[in-house]
Design an enzyme around this catalytic site. Structure first.
Site, PDB file in Angstrom:
ATOM      1  N   ALA A   9      29.915 -19.748 -31.567  1.00 22.43           N
ATOM      2  CA  ALA A   9      30.769 -19.831 -30.380  1.00 22.43           C
ATOM      3  C   ALA A   9      31.621 -18.568 -30.296  1.00 22.43           C
ATOM      4  CB  ALA A   9      31.655 -21.071 -30.475  1.00 22.43           C
ATOM      5  N   GLY A  34      27.811 -22.031 -34.013  1.00 18.64           N
ATOM      6  CA  GLY A  34      27.095 -22.568 -32.852  1.00 18.64           C
ATOM      7  C   GLY A  34      25.686 -22.007 -32.721  1.00 18.64           C
ATOM      8  N   GLU A  91      23.704 -24.114 -34.895  1.00 15.06           N
ATOM      9  CA  GLU A  91      23.641 -25.445 -34.267  1.00 15.06           C
ATOM     10  C   GLU A  91      22.630 -25.466 -33.114  1.00 15.06           C
ATOM     11  OE1 GLU A  91      28.015 -25.424 -34.005  1.00 15.06           O
ATOM     12  OE2 GLU A  91      27.928 -27.433 -34.870  1.00 15.06           O
ATOM     13  N   GLU A 112      32.553 -22.248 -39.974  1.00 15.52           N
ATOM     14  CA  GLU A 112      33.728 -22.681 -39.215  1.00 15.52           C
ATOM     15  C   GLU A 112      34.953 -22.925 -40.092  1.00 15.52           C
ATOM     16  OE1 GLU A 112      30.662 -23.601 -38.559  1.00 15.52           O
ATOM     17  OE2 GLU A 112      30.325 -23.861 -36.412  1.00 15.52           O
TER      18      GLU A 112
HETATM   19  N1  CO8 Z   1      32.672 -14.653 -31.248  1.00 15.47           N
HETATM   20  C1  CO8 Z   1      33.107 -13.598 -30.557  1.00 15.47           C
HETATM   21  N2  CO8 Z   1      32.789 -12.313 -30.894  1.00 15.47           N
HETATM   22  C2  CO8 Z   1      32.009 -12.128 -31.967  1.00 15.47           C
HETATM   23  C3  CO8 Z   1      31.528 -13.195 -32.737  1.00 15.47           C
HETATM   24  C4  CO8 Z   1      31.887 -14.523 -32.335  1.00 15.47           C
HETATM   25  N3  CO8 Z   1      31.440 -15.601 -32.955  1.00 15.47           N
HETATM   26  N4  CO8 Z   1      30.803 -12.687 -33.758  1.00 15.47           N
HETATM   27  C5  CO8 Z   1      30.819 -11.361 -33.613  1.00 15.47           C
HETATM   28  N5  CO8 Z   1      31.547 -11.003 -32.540  1.00 15.47           N
HETATM   29  C6  CO8 Z   1      31.804  -9.668 -32.027  1.00 15.47           C
HETATM   30  C7  CO8 Z   1      32.836  -8.944 -32.862  1.00 15.47           C
HETATM   31  O1  CO8 Z   1      34.131  -9.309 -32.488  1.00 15.47           O
HETATM   32  C8  CO8 Z   1      32.506  -7.506 -32.555  1.00 15.47           C
HETATM   33  O2  CO8 Z   1      33.006  -7.161 -31.293  1.00 15.47           O
HETATM   34  P1  CO8 Z   1      34.124  -5.994 -31.168  1.00 15.47           P
HETATM   35  O3  CO8 Z   1      33.444  -4.759 -31.695  1.00 15.47           O
HETATM   36  O4  CO8 Z   1      34.428  -5.955 -29.718  1.00 15.47           O
HETATM   37  O5  CO8 Z   1      35.260  -6.412 -32.031  1.00 15.47           O
HETATM   38  C9  CO8 Z   1      30.987  -7.517 -32.414  1.00 15.47           C
HETATM   39  O6  CO8 Z   1      30.636  -8.874 -32.147  1.00 15.47           O
HETATM   40  C10 CO8 Z   1      30.273  -7.078 -33.669  1.00 15.47           C
HETATM   41  O7  CO8 Z   1      30.736  -7.898 -34.736  1.00 15.47           O
HETATM   42  P2  CO8 Z   1      31.226  -7.280 -36.140  1.00 15.47           P
HETATM   43  O8  CO8 Z   1      31.819  -5.931 -35.935  1.00 15.47           O
HETATM   44  O9  CO8 Z   1      32.086  -8.328 -36.785  1.00 15.47           O
HETATM   45  O10 CO8 Z   1      29.833  -7.138 -36.874  1.00 15.47           O
HETATM   46  P3  CO8 Z   1      29.592  -7.152 -38.457  1.00 15.47           P
HETATM   47  O11 CO8 Z   1      28.178  -6.757 -38.652  1.00 15.47           O
HETATM   48  O12 CO8 Z   1      30.635  -6.404 -39.178  1.00 15.47           O
HETATM   49  O13 CO8 Z   1      29.772  -8.711 -38.869  1.00 15.47           O
HETATM   50  C11 CO8 Z   1      29.396 -11.062 -38.658  1.00 15.47           C
HETATM   51  C12 CO8 Z   1      28.858  -9.646 -38.390  1.00 15.47           C
HETATM   52  C13 CO8 Z   1      29.423 -11.306 -40.167  1.00 15.47           C
HETATM   53  C14 CO8 Z   1      28.433 -12.038 -37.995  1.00 15.47           C
HETATM   54  C15 CO8 Z   1      30.810 -11.205 -38.067  1.00 15.47           C
HETATM   55  O14 CO8 Z   1      30.816 -10.711 -36.742  1.00 15.47           O
HETATM   56  C16 CO8 Z   1      31.318 -12.601 -38.044  1.00 15.47           C
HETATM   57  O15 CO8 Z   1      31.718 -13.120 -39.073  1.00 15.47           O
HETATM   58  N6  CO8 Z   1      31.314 -13.257 -36.848  1.00 15.47           N
HETATM   59  C17 CO8 Z   1      31.835 -14.571 -36.696  1.00 15.47           C
HETATM   60  C18 CO8 Z   1      30.856 -15.624 -37.215  1.00 15.47           C
HETATM   61  C19 CO8 Z   1      31.472 -16.995 -37.098  1.00 15.47           C
HETATM   62  O16 CO8 Z   1      32.487 -17.306 -37.661  1.00 15.47           O
HETATM   63  N7  CO8 Z   1      30.805 -17.879 -36.299  1.00 15.47           N
HETATM   64  C20 CO8 Z   1      31.270 -19.204 -36.059  1.00 15.47           C
HETATM   65  C21 CO8 Z   1      32.079 -19.235 -34.812  1.00 15.47           C
HETATM   66  S1  CO8 Z   1      32.893 -20.801 -34.538  1.00 15.47           S
HETATM   67  C22 CO8 Z   1      31.656 -21.795 -33.938  1.00 15.47           C
HETATM   68  O17 CO8 Z   1      30.531 -21.411 -33.746  1.00 15.47           O
HETATM   69  C23 CO8 Z   1      32.094 -23.196 -33.655  1.00 15.47           C
HETATM   70  C24 CO8 Z   1      31.118 -23.926 -32.761  1.00 15.47           C
HETATM   71  C25 CO8 Z   1      31.684 -25.249 -32.359  1.00 15.47           C
HETATM   72  C26 CO8 Z   1      32.915 -25.081 -31.503  1.00 15.47           C
HETATM   73  C27 CO8 Z   1      33.315 -26.401 -30.942  1.00 15.47           C
HETATM   74  C28 CO8 Z   1      34.572 -26.265 -30.113  1.00 15.47           C
HETATM   75  C29 CO8 Z   1      34.327 -25.830 -28.672  1.00 15.47           C
END
Ligand code: CO8
Length: 260
Positions: A66, A111, A114, A134
């Site tokens: 998400a 997500g 999921e 999460e």
């Molecule tokens: N949401 C928004 N932006 C994201 C996400 C995300 N999940 N993941 C990556 N991005 C963005 C980053 O912010 C970045 O953008 P910017 O350069 O503008 O800051 C761009 O994508 C590239 O990401 P990174 O620079 O972080 O790339 P890396 O290679 O260094 O890292 C990772 C990759 C490890 C995947 C890292 O981006 C990360 O940890 N992302 C988050 C993963 C995460 O925690 N996912 C779970 C999200 S919560 C969820 O899915 C809940 C679902 C249910 C919700 C129910 C309620 C509605």
């Protein structure tokens, strides 16, 4: 559009195209997904689609979950509605009458995993990294992960993944049954099409009845499940496809199924 639909040679493809955010699922993407799913459901009814594969744009990610930035600062009501929107969209994928597969070639987090869990199958390349991180955000999975993951890999392994938030690599994912198959790296669309090819030659009625018996049976007792199987197998037996399949066997020729 961040959600692209293409239909070619009987296969629908949903392609997440937001690589600048690693294909993170914003709420507008969920809305787009619903629009696309309506088109796929219609195409299935018209006999134009016999399988679905889901892919993500870019080298790094299938889908990083998400959109975390969008999740911040919402009211409880908005959050509840958001969880429902994600669950309902993924439920529609799970309910499709045709086999579906998520092609995991990079991150499949939160997500994103999921979404993959709602598909019938998951295929992964060696670069795939899967997880429900999460808890690291102070959240828990909300798009079906706490329910579909334990049903797929068992309570113990699911709790390990959910409570640690750790990343599972492709090899471990295959070992624990989280992905159906590991494949050579390659173009994601080609991987999706190749994975679905063996299912395409079968009639949709048999596929649908078999899948329905398994999925409905998994939610009940063995005794009830056997009753469901009896009903589904009898329904499949009543189809013209079953007559054709058995006749073709006796006549030593390939069957031509018409989904009737
Ligand atoms: N949401 C928004 N932006 C994201 C996400 C995300 N999940 N993941 C990556 N991005 C963005 C980053 O912010 C970045 O953008 P910017 O350069 O503008 O800051 C761009 O994508 C590239 O990401 P990174 O620079 O972080 O790339 P890396 O290679 O260094 O890292 C990772 C990759 C490890 C995947 C890292 O981006 C990360 O940890 N992302 C988050 C993963 C995460 O925690 N996912 C779970 C999200 S919560 C969820 O899915 C809940 C679902 C249910 C919700 C129910 C309620 C509605």
């Amino acid at each position: 559009m961040a959600v692209e639909l293409s239909i070619e040679e009987g296969l629908a493809r949903i392609h997440l195209n937001r690589p600048q955010a690693l294909n993170a699922l914003s709420f507008s993407i969920l809305k787009e997904l619903n629009v696309v799913l309506t088109k796929i459901e219609d195409a299935i009814e018209q006999g134009l689609v016999r399988g679905l594969y889901v892919t993500g744009e870019g080298e790094k990610s299938f889908c990083a979950g998400a959109d975390i930035k969008e999740l911040m600062g919402r009211t409880l009501t908005e959050e509840h509605q958001g969880a429902r929107a994600g669950q309902e969209a993924f439920n529609r994928i799970a309910a499709l009458r045709v086999p579906s597969v998520a092609v995991l070639h990079g991150y499949a987090f939160g997500g994103g995993l999921e979404l993959a869990l709602a598909c019938t199958f998951r295929v992964a390349t060696a670069r795939a990294k899967l997880g429900l991180p999460e808890v690291k955000l102070g959240l828990i999975p909300g798009y079906g992960g706490t329910q579909r993951l334990p049903r797929l890999i068992g309570e113990d392994r699911a709790l390990d993944m959910i409570l640690s938030g750790r990343t599972v690599d492709a090899q471990e994912a295959e070992r624990i049954g989280l992905v159906t198959r590991l494949v050579e790296d390659g173009e994601v669309a080609a991987i999706g099409r190749a994975f679905l090819a063996p299912y395409l030659k079968h009639g949709l009625i048999a596929l649908d009845m078999a899948r329905s018996a398994v999925l409905r049976g998994m939610q009940t007792t063995l005794e009830q499940g056997l009753l469901i199987e009896r009903d589904c197998s009898t329904l499949a037996y009543r189809s013209q496809d079953a007559v054709e399949g058995m006749t073709a066997f006796v006549e030593k020729r390939p069957a031509v199924f018409k989904d009737q």
